[in-house]
Write a protein that holds these residues in place. Structure first.
Motif, PDB file in Angstrom:
ATOM      1  N   UNK A  30      28.478  34.327  50.315  1.00 53.26           N
ATOM      2  CA  UNK A  30      28.345  33.975  51.720  1.00 53.26           C
ATOM      3  C   UNK A  30      27.406  32.781  51.914  1.00 53.26           C
ATOM      4  N   UNK A  31      26.357  32.704  51.116  1.00 55.03           N
ATOM      5  CA  UNK A  31      25.441  31.562  51.179  1.00 55.03           C
ATOM      6  C   UNK A  31      26.204  30.271  50.907  1.00 55.03           C
ATOM      7  N   UNK A  32      27.022  30.291  49.878  1.00 59.66           N
ATOM      8  CA  UNK A  32      27.834  29.116  49.527  1.00 59.66           C
ATOM      9  C   UNK A  32      28.756  28.739  50.687  1.00 59.66           C
ATOM     10  N   UNK A  33      29.419  29.742  51.266  1.00 58.94           N
ATOM     11  CA  UNK A  33      30.368  29.493  52.346  1.00 58.94           C
ATOM     12  C   UNK A  33      29.671  28.926  53.586  1.00 58.94           C
ATOM     13  N   UNK A  34      28.553  29.509  53.966  1.00 61.07           N
ATOM     14  CA  UNK A  34      27.823  29.050  55.157  1.00 61.07           C
ATOM     15  C   UNK A  34      27.334  27.616  54.962  1.00 61.07           C
ATOM     16  N   UNK A  35      26.735  27.346  53.803  1.00 62.75           N
ATOM     17  CA  UNK A  35      26.208  26.000  53.529  1.00 62.75           C
ATOM     18  C   UNK A  35      27.347  24.977  53.491  1.00 62.75           C
ATOM     19  N   UNK A  36      28.438  25.330  52.834  1.00 64.25           N
ATOM     20  CA  UNK A  36      29.589  24.424  52.728  1.00 64.25           C
ATOM     21  C   UNK A  36      30.142  24.099  54.116  1.00 64.25           C
ATOM     22  N   UNK A  37      30.342  25.126  54.946  1.00 66.74           N
ATOM     23  CA  UNK A  37      30.881  24.904  56.292  1.00 66.74           C
ATOM     24  C   UNK A  37      29.938  24.076  57.156  1.00 66.74           C
ATOM     25  N   UNK A  38      28.637  24.284  57.011  1.00 71.36           N
ATOM     26  CA  UNK A  38      27.666  23.498  57.784  1.00 71.36           C
ATOM     27  C   UNK A  38      27.737  22.027  57.403  1.00 71.36           C
ATOM     28  N   UNK A  39      27.863  21.761  56.113  1.00 70.46           N
ATOM     29  CA  UNK A  39      27.963  20.369  55.653  1.00 70.46           C
ATOM     30  C   UNK A  39      29.261  19.735  56.152  1.00 70.46           C
ATOM     31  N   UNK A  40      30.359  20.462  56.055  1.00 68.89           N
ATOM     32  CA  UNK A  40      31.649  19.935  56.536  1.00 68.89           C
ATOM     33  C   UNK A  40      31.596  19.658  58.028  1.00 68.89           C
ATOM     34  N   UNK A  41      31.044  20.592  58.807  1.00 67.50           N
ATOM     35  CA  UNK A  41      30.933  20.391  60.259  1.00 67.50           C
ATOM     36  C   UNK A  41      30.092  19.167  60.585  1.00 67.50           C
ATOM     37  N   UNK A  42      28.996  18.990  59.850  1.00 63.52           N
ATOM     38  CA  UNK A  42      28.122  17.834  60.086  1.00 63.52           C
ATOM     39  C   UNK A  42      28.849  16.540  59.756  1.00 63.52           C
ATOM     40  N   UNK A  43      29.567  16.522  58.659  1.00 65.35           N
ATOM     41  CA  UNK A  43      30.310  15.317  58.288  1.00 65.35           C
ATOM     42  C   UNK A  43      31.398  15.001  59.303  1.00 65.35           C
ATOM     43  N   UNK A  44      32.036  16.021  59.845  1.00 61.52           N
ATOM     44  CA  UNK A  44      33.071  15.792  60.859  1.00 61.52           C
ATOM     45  C   UNK A  44      32.492  15.218  62.145  1.00 61.52           C
ATOM     46  N   UNK A  45      31.282  15.650  62.488  1.00 59.41           N
ATOM     47  CA  UNK A  45      30.649  15.145  63.712  1.00 59.41           C
ATOM     48  C   UNK A  45      30.105  13.738  63.539  1.00 59.41           C
ATOM     49  N   UNK A  46      29.879  13.329  62.304  1.00 60.70           N
ATOM     50  CA  UNK A  46      29.328  12.009  62.039  1.00 60.70           C
ATOM     51  C   UNK A  46      30.386  10.960  62.332  1.00 60.70           C
ATOM     52  N   UNK A  47      30.045  10.030  63.159  1.00 59.63           N
ATOM     53  CA  UNK A  47      31.003   8.989  63.512  1.00 59.63           C
ATOM     54  C   UNK A  47      31.056   7.951  62.390  1.00 59.63           C
ATOM     55  N   UNK A  48      32.266   7.706  61.970  1.00 57.09           N
ATOM     56  CA  UNK A  48      32.465   6.684  60.942  1.00 57.09           C
ATOM     57  C   UNK A  48      32.667   5.343  61.635  1.00 57.09           C
ATOM     58  N   UNK A  49      32.100   4.323  61.075  1.00 56.28           N
ATOM     59  CA  UNK A  49      32.291   3.003  61.651  1.00 56.28           C
ATOM     60  C   UNK A  49      33.228   2.218  60.753  1.00 56.28           C
ATOM     61  N   UNK A  50      34.270   1.737  61.354  1.00 54.85           N
ATOM     62  CA  UNK A  50      35.240   0.929  60.633  1.00 54.85           C
ATOM     63  C   UNK A  50      35.303  -0.430  61.302  1.00 54.85           C
ATOM     64  N   UNK A  51      35.516  -1.426  60.475  1.00 55.93           N
ATOM     65  CA  UNK A  51      35.613  -2.777  61.005  1.00 55.93           C
ATOM     66  C   UNK A  51      36.930  -2.912  61.769  1.00 55.93           C
TER      67      UNK A  51
END
Length: 123
Positions: A30-51
């Motif tokens: 469960x620790x692995x799952x919670x940490x993994x999902x938190x990282x994925x959610x954070x990456x999804x919220x991060x706005x990518x900048x493209x030229x």
């Protein structure tokens, strides 16, 4: 990288009671799952900048499709509209479930159905 670690630590802290109530083997999984999902959610919220392509003028962008999408969202019933609004604001399925009292799997199913409904009405 530090932000990702911090988000994972916060997610683990939030679920600490549930983690500590499990046997050690289940805690690890469960620790692995919670940490993994938190990282994925954070990456999804991060706005990518493209030229943008050369000669692209943001002022020329047609916002009528976006306006129509928001109009269609406004026509949804209250629970569905809230779920869509929270997802558009960048909340994870877990956070939406916490705020609405629904399960994560229920949130997932509802979002798929809402998107299908909007697509069918759009065409």
């Amino acid at each position: 990288m530090e932000d990702l670690l911090q988000e994972a630590a916060v997610a683990l802290w939030r679920d600490r009671d549930r983690l500590l109530s499990l046997p050690a083997v289940q805690q690890a999984a469960l620790t692995w799952k919670i940490a993994r999902n938190a990282v994925i959610d954070t990456l999804r919220r991060t706005k990518r900048t493209e030229k943008l392509p050369e000669g692209f003028d943001e002022g020329e962008e047609d916002s009528s499709l976006l306006n129509e999408l928001y109009e269609r969202i406004a026509l949804l019933g209250e629970p569905d509209r809230t779920i869509v609004r929270l997802q558009l604001e960048g909340y994870s399925y877990e956070e939406i479930a916490d705020r609405t009292g629904l399960t994560v799997s229920n949130i997932s199913v509802k979002l798929v159905r809402i998107k299908d409904k909007i697509r069918k009405e759009w065409t």
